[in-house]
Motif scaffolding. Structure first.
Motif, mmCIF file in Angstrom:
data_model
loop_
_atom_site.group_PDB
_atom_site.id
_atom_site.type_symbol
_atom_site.label_atom_id
_atom_site.label_comp_id
_atom_site.label_asym_id
_atom_site.label_seq_id
_atom_site.Cartn_x
_atom_site.Cartn_y
_atom_site.Cartn_z
ATOM 1 N N GLU A 1 -9.107 38.639 -24.197
ATOM 2 C CA GLU A 1 -8.753 38.000 -22.920
ATOM 3 C C GLU A 1 -7.387 37.294 -23.045
ATOM 4 O O GLU A 1 -6.544 37.400 -22.146
ATOM 5 N N PHE B 1 -4.731 39.860 -23.090
ATOM 6 C CA PHE B 1 -4.570 40.387 -21.729
ATOM 7 C C PHE B 1 -3.702 39.431 -20.897
ATOM 8 O O PHE B 1 -2.795 39.857 -20.185
ATOM 9 N N TYR B 2 -4.003 38.151 -21.027
ATOM 10 C CA TYR B 2 -3.198 37.129 -20.331
ATOM 11 C C TYR B 2 -1.717 37.266 -20.708
ATOM 12 O O TYR B 2 -0.836 37.310 -19.855
ATOM 13 N N ILE C 1 -2.381 37.677 -11.628
ATOM 14 C CA ILE C 1 -3.346 38.025 -12.681
ATOM 15 C C ILE C 1 -3.223 37.076 -13.876
ATOM 16 O O ILE C 1 -4.222 36.524 -14.340
ATOM 17 N N VAL D 1 -6.194 34.448 -15.224
ATOM 18 C CA VAL D 1 -6.770 34.552 -16.576
ATOM 19 C C VAL D 1 -6.450 33.292 -17.380
ATOM 20 O O VAL D 1 -7.327 32.739 -18.052
ATOM 21 N N ASN E 1 -7.597 46.141 -18.731
ATOM 22 C CA ASN E 1 -8.572 45.424 -17.910
ATOM 23 C C ASN E 1 -9.974 46.020 -18.101
ATOM 24 O O ASN E 1 -10.964 45.286 -18.177
ATOM 25 N N VAL F 1 -11.405 44.792 -21.298
ATOM 26 C CA VAL F 1 -11.880 43.408 -21.180
ATOM 27 C C VAL F 1 -13.264 43.398 -20.530
ATOM 28 O O VAL F 1 -14.188 42.727 -21.013
ATOM 29 N N ILE F 2 -13.423 44.162 -19.447
ATOM 30 C CA ILE F 2 -14.711 44.183 -18.734
ATOM 31 C C ILE F 2 -15.826 44.683 -19.658
ATOM 32 O O ILE F 2 -16.916 44.114 -19.704
ATOM 33 N N ARG G 1 -16.252 35.900 -15.098
ATOM 34 C CA ARG G 1 -15.072 36.556 -15.669
ATOM 35 C C ARG G 1 -15.071 38.049 -15.328
ATOM 36 O O ARG G 1 -14.034 38.632 -15.030
ATOM 37 N N HIS H 1 -12.232 40.094 -13.235
ATOM 38 C CA HIS H 1 -11.546 41.287 -13.765
ATOM 39 C C HIS H 1 -11.795 42.524 -12.906
ATOM 40 O O HIS H 1 -10.940 43.411 -12.839
ATOM 41 N N GLU H 2 -12.962 42.593 -12.258
ATOM 42 C CA GLU H 2 -13.200 43.706 -11.315
ATOM 43 C C GLU H 2 -12.159 43.614 -10.201
ATOM 44 O O GLU H 2 -11.627 44.625 -9.749
ATOM 45 N N HIS I 1 -9.137 42.160 -10.420
ATOM 46 C CA HIS I 1 -7.832 42.543 -10.985
ATOM 47 C C HIS I 1 -7.722 44.069 -11.035
ATOM 48 O O HIS I 1 -6.674 44.641 -10.748
#
Ligand SMILES: [Fe+2]
Length: 144
Positions: free
Chosen positions: A15, A18-19, A44, A48, A99, A102-103, A128, A132-133, A135
């Motif tokens: 995460e 990703f950020y 985004i 995050v 993404n 991450v999910i 979370r 992310h869904e 995003h």
């Protein structure tokens, strides 16, 4: 519990990576759609980033110390660093791919958390996943 702690740290490091990538793309994107892309990546990374501290402290509450260095993050994260400045569409596609990763991780941690009866943590993870869904929807719509 050990498995939950380990998986949670991997999800956290991912995460965080990703950020960082979303922020990197916010800074470096160029092209005719600059304003939209700059703003999308901005939305985004901010969303995050706002979740990061809470995520870390919830994992600390499970009784384990947190990774907090680039070295540890690079070992734990399943997201590859991006060191090139990509074309805008490639940035969107790569972040969309990350993404999904991450999910997937969040779902694994959610299931482990439920097994341990940590419903409060599960609730956070569900939030979370939901974020992310969203995003994913925005990134997918950008390159449709
Ligand atoms: Fe900015």
């Amino acid at each position: 519990m050990d498995e939950l702690q380990k998986a949670a740290k991997i999800a956290f490091a991912t995460e965080f990576s990703f950020y960082l990538k979303a922020h990197n793309f916010h800074w470096n994107v160029v092209g005719r759609t600059f304003l939209q892309d700059h703003e999308l990546f901005g939305k985004i990374y901010e969303e995050v980033y706002d979740s990061i501290d809470d995520f870390a402290e919830k994992i600390r509450s499970l009784g384990t110390f947190m990774p907090g260095s680039y070295t540890r993050f690079s070992v734990l994260s399943v997201i590859d660093d991006e060191v090139e400045v990509l074309p805008a569409d490639a940035m969107v596609a790569e972040l969309l791919d990350d993404n999904e990763k991450v999910i997937k991780l969040l779902k694994i941690v959610f299931d482990l958390s439920e097994q341990e009866g940590k419903h409060g943590f599960s609730d956070f993870l569900a939030g979370r996943m939901d974020a992310h869904e969203k995003h994913g929807w925005m990134l997918r719509s950008t390159i449709a």
